[in-house]
Design a protein around this motif. Structure first.
Motif: not given
Length: 198
Positions: A84-85, A87-88, A91-92, A97, A154, A193, A195
């Protein structure tokens, strides 16, 4: 194909990431820029981070990650948090996305993979690389994508990964017939996400 008991088929989690909508922005050049940025970020992260993943591969608008951390449930949860980290941040960095398919399975044994013998220029990299993610799990990522992409989730995650992790309820679950035995397996779908606590 049933794994031979005399060969070590390591348990694994294979996760495939794809950028969303690259075809729709291909003509503008935005997709090419996003893929270059994605490649730079993913290669650096695979080489210097992702401690719960052993191997990673990048091509076009896709990233493929391999983890051997499959048990117990809290270990799988840690893998999902790491994914998840990633993926975030991906995307940034790329500005587009992504969505991901994660499957639990068994990777092909190392001793069945051909070792590269020719070291080609310029950086001494082998000309042929056998992906260590090669397995039914990798093939199943693409089966899941084909069967369920209409949900626009997602995350599409094999329930054998999420079981016992304490993740929130998925917004949808569907069964998909997966290789090698064409057995139905529940795939949980999520938005957003995962977290890590604290």
């Amino acid at each position: 194909m049933t794994p031979s008991p005399s060969i070590d088929w390591p348990a694994c989690i294979v996760t495939a990431f794809d950028l969303v909508g690259t075809k729709s922005v291909a003509a503008s050049g935005r997709a090419s820029f996003a893929m270059i940025e994605m490649h730079r970020f993913a290669v650096a992260k695979i080489n210097t981070g992702l401690p719960r993943h052993s191997h990673g591969y990048v091509w076009n608008d896709s990233v493929l990650l391999l983890s051997y951390h499959t048990t117990p449930a809290h270990t799988r949860l840690a893998v999902l948090h790491e994914l998840s980290e990633f993926k975030r941040a991906l995307e940034r960095q790329s500005g587009i996305r992504t969505y991901a398919m994660a499957v639990r399975g068994r990777a092909f044994p190392d001793d069945t993979l051909a070792s590269p013998v020719f070291q080609g220029p310029p950086a001494g990299q082998p000309r042929a690389i056998v992906l260590k993610t090669s397995s039914w799990a990798m093939a199943n990522c693409f089966l899941i994508e084909k069967a369920l992409k209409r949900h626009r989730a997602d995350w599409y995650i094999d329930s054998r990964i999420t079981r016992g992790t304490g993740l929130p309820e998925p917004f949808a679950t569907e069964s998909v017939s997966l290789l090698p035995k064409n057995e139905e397996r529940n795939i949980n779908m999520y938005k957003g996400f995962f977290d890590a606590e604290g």
